[in-house]
Structure formats: C-alpha cells, structure tokens
Design an enzyme around this catalytic site. Structure first.
Site, PDB file in Angstrom:
ATOM      1  N   HIS A  62       7.254 124.576 -15.512  1.00  0.00           N
ATOM      2  CA  HIS A  62       7.280 125.926 -14.932  1.00  0.00           C
ATOM      3  C   HIS A  62       8.395 126.100 -13.903  1.00  0.00           C
ATOM      4  O   HIS A  62       8.544 127.201 -13.359  1.00  0.00           O
ATOM      5  CB  HIS A  62       5.928 126.246 -14.301  1.00  0.00           C
ATOM      6  CG  HIS A  62       4.869 126.571 -15.314  1.00  0.00           C
ATOM      7  ND1 HIS A  62       4.740 127.816 -15.885  1.00  0.00           N
ATOM      8  CD2 HIS A  62       3.912 125.809 -15.887  1.00  0.00           C
ATOM      9  CE1 HIS A  62       3.739 127.816 -16.744  1.00  0.00           C
ATOM     10  NE2 HIS A  62       3.216 126.604 -16.763  1.00  0.00           N
TER      11      HIS A  62
ATOM     12  N   SER B 126      10.309 127.174 -20.340  1.00  0.00           N
ATOM     13  CA  SER B 126      10.505 126.433 -21.585  1.00  0.00           C
ATOM     14  C   SER B 126      11.710 126.965 -22.348  1.00  0.00           C
ATOM     15  O   SER B 126      12.234 128.043 -22.045  1.00  0.00           O
ATOM     16  CB  SER B 126       9.251 126.536 -22.455  1.00  0.00           C
ATOM     17  OG  SER B 126       8.969 127.880 -22.754  1.00  0.00           O
TER      18      SER B 126
ATOM     19  N   LYS C 171      -2.062 133.479 -28.609  1.00  0.00           N
ATOM     20  CA  LYS C 171      -1.415 132.541 -29.542  1.00  0.00           C
ATOM     21  C   LYS C 171      -2.031 131.151 -29.442  1.00  0.00           C
ATOM     22  O   LYS C 171      -2.280 130.480 -30.451  1.00  0.00           O
ATOM     23  CB  LYS C 171       0.090 132.477 -29.248  1.00  0.00           C
ATOM     24  CG  LYS C 171       0.873 131.530 -30.154  1.00  0.00           C
ATOM     25  CD  LYS C 171       2.346 131.576 -29.853  1.00  0.00           C
ATOM     26  CE  LYS C 171       2.663 130.918 -28.530  1.00  0.00           C
ATOM     27  NZ  LYS C 171       2.497 129.442 -28.591  1.00  0.00           N
ATOM     28  N   ASP C 172      -2.292 130.686 -28.206  1.00  0.00           N
ATOM     29  CA  ASP C 172      -2.894 129.369 -28.025  1.00  0.00           C
ATOM     30  C   ASP C 172      -4.310 129.323 -28.568  1.00  0.00           C
ATOM     31  O   ASP C 172      -4.730 128.302 -29.146  1.00  0.00           O
ATOM     32  CB  ASP C 172      -2.896 128.996 -26.536  1.00  0.00           C
ATOM     33  CG  ASP C 172      -1.502 128.655 -26.030  1.00  0.00           C
ATOM     34  OD1 ASP C 172      -0.596 128.511 -26.873  1.00  0.00           O
ATOM     35  OD2 ASP C 172      -1.322 128.535 -24.804  1.00  0.00           O
TER      36      ASP C 172
ATOM     37  N   GLU D  43      -1.790 101.295 -37.168  1.00  0.00           N
ATOM     38  CA  GLU D  43      -2.103 102.628 -37.669  1.00  0.00           C
ATOM     39  C   GLU D  43      -0.825 103.336 -38.102  1.00  0.00           C
ATOM     40  O   GLU D  43       0.280 102.942 -37.740  1.00  0.00           O
ATOM     41  CB  GLU D  43      -2.808 103.450 -36.586  1.00  0.00           C
ATOM     42  CG  GLU D  43      -4.295 103.151 -36.465  1.00  0.00           C
ATOM     43  CD  GLU D  43      -5.115 103.835 -37.543  1.00  0.00           C
ATOM     44  OE1 GLU D  43      -4.533 104.256 -38.580  1.00  0.00           O
ATOM     45  OE2 GLU D  43      -6.339 103.939 -37.386  1.00  0.00           O
TER      46      GLU D  43
END
Length: 372
Positions: free
Chosen positions: A169, A173, A195-196, A239
């Site tokens: 912040h 971004s 959106k999230d 993995e």
C-alpha cells in the site's frame, strides 16, 4: 491471487490446529495417529483432506501469483514488496516440506534424509545436521522438531504476509498496462471487494470439490507404506510443487553444485529488480519478445515438474540439465529483453520525431531559400 492466498493460509492454520489435537510426533505412533484421524476421529478425514488439498492449492496460487508479478513487472513498482514476497515463498516451501514429513511414510522419511543431507555441503554442515536431527540418525527427536517448526512457522508467514500487504500500500500494486495509475484509482469497496468475494467463492468450490472427490490426487502411494530404513525406494520424490526444484537438484552430478543450482533457481527471481532499469512500461504487454520468453519459461517450469517425477536415468537426466539451463537463462533474459525492447522503441520514436522536425523545417524554409 494475493487475497485468495490469505484465505487459504487461514484455512491451513485452522485445519492444522485441529489436526494437532490428534497427531503424535513419535516414530512408532505417528502413522497410528494419522490412521486414527482418517478413520476414527470425528470428521478427521475431512479436516486432513482439506489440509492436504489446501497445501496443493496454496502453492498453485503462489506460482500463479509470481508469474503474474513477473508478467506485469510488479518488481519494478516496489522492490520491498517483491523481496518480502520472495521471503514468504521460501518460508512456504519450508513449511510445505515439513508438513510432508509428518505422516511419516516412506517418502516422508527418505525425503527428509535427502533434504537434510544437503546441509553437509556447507562448512560445519555435518555438525549442524547432527544438531537438527538430535543425533547421528533421524529419530523421534527429529520428528518432534519438524512438528514444532511446522506448527510455528505458519504464524511467522501470517505476520510477514501482513507486512507484505502494508508495503504494497506504499506505492500501490501494478496493473496490466504497467503505467502510473495514480490519477485513475478506484475505491477498494465495492470494486475490489466484490471481485475478491467472487474469487473466494470459486476457490472454496474448488477446494471442497478436491476434498470430497480427489482427496489423494497428489499423494504418492508410497506415502501410505510403513518406513523401511534398510531399503531405499527406486524413486524418491517430493510433492508436485517441489518437483521442478528436485529435477534441477538431480540434474547436476556434483552434490554441492546441485544444491547451489537448485537454490539459485528457486530464489533467482530476486535478480529481476537488480538487472532491470527504470522502464516506462512495466508490463510485458508492450514487449512481444519478452512475452515469448515468459511463455517458454512457464512451459519449461511444467517440463521440469514432469522430469522431477521420473527416475533419474538415461534421457531424463539430460532433459533435466537442458531444462535447468533454460530456467536459469530465462531468469536473466526476461528483464534484459524488456529493457532492450523499450530502449529500441524510445530510440526509434526519438529518431522519428527528430526526422519529423527536420522535414518541417525544410518545408518551412525551402520556399524562402528559393525566393532569396
């Protein structure tokens, strides 16, 4: 991607705390406690399946998050965010590996043996290995230490994730165009919150679907067999999210060289801010050659993942060496190609502008010179 990673991290911590209530960090009792969780504990199989599926989904999101950051040039926006994210990735790899050890199956034991023995390539590594193991061999003491670290480190990751967001912040971004969007910012709510929430719904649907339908999709069958310390499996593999690094480790015949190359390949994205210039276009949308190199890099990552699951013989070793060279080369070439392409674009634009000015001068002064 970042918000979904936060959600998965929270789910991993919650399910992990629940699993610790029935898990026993003991060589003789670890497998028994895991069987108890899967068979007798109330809804234990759901919690463990969520934890296993969440780990795979967590690393899948991490790799997409990193790839998106590379494509959109996030490392140029704020280097502190980039390096804090790299630290989070390295810590997550450590936690993921420690969690792979806890079921104490065949792959757990031999995977821990391979990884811990990498410590011997550094000066004093043999003594550090004995200290970590609690003796000269892997034992219950080692398993207890692995369990404690696997329990504590996720909280360190959670705290560092908050710092990662706070650093984000500071400058904001990046964006798909890679341009300065300060004057075009929109409120977080309702635009990004909606959106999230949509991303959360898709993520939870995928996680629940994996838990109830393909709970053991990524698990190796040898992980369900009891440990035999006298017999090494033909193929030792981690993995899926570590297979690319494991392929690089096996492609170098020299032990120290293999370990160094593997860590260079994992942490190689740290060089992006170092060898990049202050580019006007951070994103690859304005650089077709860099986009091509990016696609090759991603495809090679998948190629190394496939190689890491194979037996290290014959052509697979040669293919791993080729993939290793291509991976390390791409880490250096991507930012260099972007910088060269932008220099070419701006130099061409500058020459065109100068040529246009000269032509305008000629058109303006030409009639005057002829009349004089």
């Amino acid at each position: 991607m970042g918000s979904m990673l936060f959600l998965i991290l929270g789910a991993q911590i919650l399910t992990g705390v629940m699993l610790t209530m029935n898990y026993t960090a003991d060589e003789q009792l670890a497998v028994v406690s895991v069987d108890y969780i899967m068979r007798d504990a109330n809804y234990g199989w759901i919690i463990r399946s969520l934890h296993m599926g969440g780990a795979s989904m967590f690393f899948a999101l991490i790799y997409m998050h990193i790839a998106r950051g590379v494509y959109f040039g996030a490392y140029l926006k704020n280097t502190h965010v980039w390096y804090s994210g790299l630290t989070l990735y390295l810590l997550s790899m450590g936690v993921g590996f420690l969690g792979y050890v806890l079921p104490w199956g065949v792959m757990s034991y031999w995977g821990l043996t391979v990884i811990t023995n990498m410590m011997t390539v550094i000066p004093g590594g043999a003594r550090a290995l004995d200290w970590f193991q609690g003796g000269f061999v892997i034992s219950t003491v080692t398993l207890k230490r692995v369990f404690v670290l696997h329990f504590l480190l996720p909280f360190v990751i959670l705290g560092l994730s908050l710092a990662h967001v706070l650093l984000l912040h500071v400058n904001g971004s990046s964006n798909p165009l890679g341009l300065d969007e300060t004057n075009f910012s929109v409120p977080f709510h309702p635009y990004y919150s909606i959106k999230d929430l949509a991303g959360f719904a898709l993520l939870l649907a995928g996680l629940v679907g994996m838990t109830f339908t393909f709970a053991s999709l990524t698990a190796d069958p040898l992980q369900w067999q009891p440990i035999n310390k006298m017999k090494t499996p033909a193929v030792i593999k981690p993995e899926w999210y570590f297979l690319y690094a494991y392929a690089i480790l096996r492609s170098i015949p020299h032990k120290a060289g293999g370990v160094f190359t593997m860590f260079a390949a994992i942490a190689g994205i740290a060089v992006f801010p170092m060898i990049s210039s202050n580019e006007n276009f951070q994103s690859m949308k304005a650089c077709p050659p860099a986009r091509l190199m990016f696609v090759i890099w991603v495809a090679n990552f998948m190629f190394l993942t496939v190689i890491g699951a194979q037996e290290p013989t014959g052509g697979w070793v040669l293919a791993g060496q080729f993939g290793t060279i291509l991976h390390l080369s791409a880490l250096v070439m991507i930012p260099m190609i972007k910088a060269d392409w932008e220099f070419y674009l701006f130099m061409t634009a500058q020459l065109d502008e100068e040529e246009s000015v000269v032509n305008d001068v000629k058109r303006f002064l030409g009639p005057r010179l002829l009349s004089n």
